[in-house]
Each structure stands twice: as structure tokens, then as C-alpha cells.
Enzyme design. Structure first.
Site, short mmCIF file in Angstrom:
data_model
loop_
_atom_site.label_atom_id
_atom_site.label_comp_id
_atom_site.label_asym_id
_atom_site.label_seq_id
_atom_site.Cartn_x
_atom_site.Cartn_y
_atom_site.Cartn_z
N PHE A 7 0.83 -1.20 0.00
CA PHE A 7 0.00 0.00 0.00
C PHE A 7 0.87 1.25 0.00
O PHE A 7 1.81 1.37 0.79
CB PHE A 7 -0.87 0.06 1.26
CG PHE A 7 -1.94 -0.98 1.36
CD1 PHE A 7 -3.23 -0.71 0.91
CD2 PHE A 7 -1.67 -2.22 1.91
CE1 PHE A 7 -4.23 -1.67 1.00
CE2 PHE A 7 -2.66 -3.19 2.01
CZ PHE A 7 -3.94 -2.92 1.56
N ASP A 8 0.52 2.18 -0.87
CA ASP A 8 0.99 3.55 -0.72
C ASP A 8 0.33 4.09 0.55
O ASP A 8 -0.69 3.56 1.00
CB ASP A 8 0.59 4.35 -1.95
CG ASP A 8 0.86 5.83 -1.81
OD1 ASP A 8 1.98 6.20 -1.45
OD2 ASP A 8 -0.09 6.62 -2.03
N LEU A 9 0.88 5.14 1.12
CA LEU A 9 0.31 5.70 2.35
C LEU A 9 -0.55 6.94 2.07
O LEU A 9 -1.77 6.91 2.15
CB LEU A 9 1.42 6.04 3.34
CG LEU A 9 0.99 6.62 4.69
CD1 LEU A 9 0.04 5.71 5.42
CD2 LEU A 9 2.23 6.92 5.55
N ASP A 10 0.10 8.05 1.72
CA ASP A 10 -0.62 9.31 1.48
C ASP A 10 -1.55 9.21 0.28
O ASP A 10 -1.11 8.91 -0.83
CB ASP A 10 0.37 10.45 1.25
CG ASP A 10 1.14 10.83 2.51
OD1 ASP A 10 0.76 10.37 3.59
OD2 ASP A 10 2.12 11.60 2.40
N ILE A 165 -1.14 -1.04 -4.27
CA ILE A 165 -2.33 -0.18 -4.34
C ILE A 165 -1.89 1.26 -4.07
O ILE A 165 -1.27 1.55 -3.04
CB ILE A 165 -3.38 -0.60 -3.30
CG1 ILE A 165 -3.80 -2.06 -3.54
CG2 ILE A 165 -4.60 0.31 -3.38
CD1 ILE A 165 -4.76 -2.60 -2.48
#
Length: 222
Positions: A7-10, A165
Site C-alpha cells: 500500500f501507498d500511504l498518502d 495499491i
């Protein structure tokens, strides 16, 4: 079948605009730079901070370094807390873990801040590995380098089992450079046109839809 979910965060797990925008304005004020519309700063969600200060404002290296320094002056005190989880993130992560998925974060945000944010928002326990950028812009900062770092730490041998994602084209390019697929979510800061232009493998409305896509792919692969 997808076994490893990155996962990307921001813009993917969290909406960080309040903290990021306030810290950018704080940095710009120190340089006597003004902006007309705060929404202009949405382009700072995704790319490495140092490079974006250069690209968007035309700063040279020294000015960009000073801008990053001033940004983090505020960010390390309170900016990192000025974010919120997108809807159902906790529930979706819990579901994926219950299905035996290996979860990780791959973010261009400095790793030390990413870990603090995930702990603050009470979702750190779902991740097998948290990978972020180096605090220095001369180190690991490009998305492709962060994704490579995460895949190696997870000991991924079959890259067809991994998916990232994310919500920007940086995620698509970073994943593609490492030979893994992407699910691009429209609930963040990217657009359908951006995802089409950069040939996203899958486009989802939001994280719930992304998990649906993962389940469909898993079922199809038997």
C-alpha cells in the site's frame, strides 16, 4: 493469486492534505513565497518533497533543501498527526490479514514518519513490513527504489503474487519498474485520466473496490 499486498500511504490509506498543506505554507512563508489557492498544493501528495519543491516552484537545490528543512520543522511537531484514515481502512486491512495476505507499506514519505503515523492511527499492527524513504533526499526516495526495498524485505520471489495499491502515477511507475502490478484508487489524489495515461493495471473507485478486485483475481486463479 495475490499474496503480497503493498500500500501507498498518502492518498491511499490516509488523507494527509491538512498536514502537508499547512507545512508547505509554513515553509513558503519562511521564503517569502505566496500561493493564490491552497488546492494547488495537492500535487505535493505523492512525489518526493525535495523534487516537488524544485519542479513546482522552480527552486534550486539549496532553496529546495531549505524548504524541506522548514517543512519538517513544523511536520515533525504536529503536521504528521494532521491526517485521517479513509473509510473502512481498518476493516479492510483486518479482512486481508484474516485471509492470510502479507501486507506492507511502500511510501515516499520518510520511513520514520510513516511508522509514527500508522501507530498513531492504530493500524501499524496489520503490516508485516513498513517501507519508506530515507530522511535525506540523496538516499532512497524514488518510488521504484522504495518498492524494491519492500519486496526484498518481504523476500518476494514470485512477483506475480505482489500488487501495489496507490493513488498516483508514481505508484504505477514504481511498481512497473519492479515487475509488479498496480491497482490505482480514485479516492485519493490521482485521476482516471492519469491512470489511463500511465497504463494502470486495474482502476478502483476506492479501497473497498480494490479489495474486491483482489478477491476476483484470486478466485479466477483458483
Amino acid at each position: 493469486m495475490f499474496r503480497y499486498i503493498l500500500f501507498d500511504l498518502d492518498g491511499t490509506l490516509t488523507d494527509p492534505f491538512e498536514g502537508i498543506s499547512k507545512c508547505i505554507i509554513y515553509a513558503l512563508d519562511s521564503l517569502s513565497v505566496k500561493i493564490d489557492d491552497i488546492s494547488e498544493l495537492k500535487c505535493f501528495i505523492g512525489p518526493p518533497l525535495f523534487e516537488q519543491f524544485k519542479d513546482y516552484f522552480g527552486f534550486d537545490d539549496n532553496t529546495a533543501e531549505l524548504a524541506v528543512k522548514k517543512y519538517r520543522e513544523r511536520y515533525k511537531i504536529k503536521g504528521w498527526k494532521e491526517c485521517t484514515l479513509f473509510n473502512d481502512v481498518d476493516k479492510l486491512l483486518k479482512k486481508l490479514k484474516s485471509e492470510g495476505k502479507i501486507l506492507a507499506v511502500a511510501t515516499s514519505k520518510p520511513e520514520i514518519f510513516a511508522e509514527s503515523i500508522l501507530e498513531y492511527l492504530c493500524i501499524k499492527q496489520y503490516f508485516d513490513f513498513i517501507g519508506g524513504a530515507d530522511i535525506s533526499h540523496t538516499g532512497r526516495n524514488k518510488k521504484e527504489d522504495v518498492v524494491d526495498y519492500v519486496l526484498k524485505n518481504l523476500s518476494v520471489s514470485d512477483k506475480s503474487e505482489a500488487v501495489l495499491i496507490g493513488d498516483r502515477f508514481y505508484d504505477i511507475e514504481g511498481a512497473r519498474a519492479n515487475g509488479i502490478r498496480t491497482i490505482s484508487v480514485l479516492s485519493g489524489y490521482g485521476s482516471f485520466e492519469e491512470f489511463q495515461l500511465h497504463n494502470a493495471d486495474y482502476i478502483a473507485e476506492d479501497l473497498t473496490d480494490a479489495v474486491r478486485i483482489i478477491n476476483e483475481i484470486d478466485q479466477a486463479s483458483g
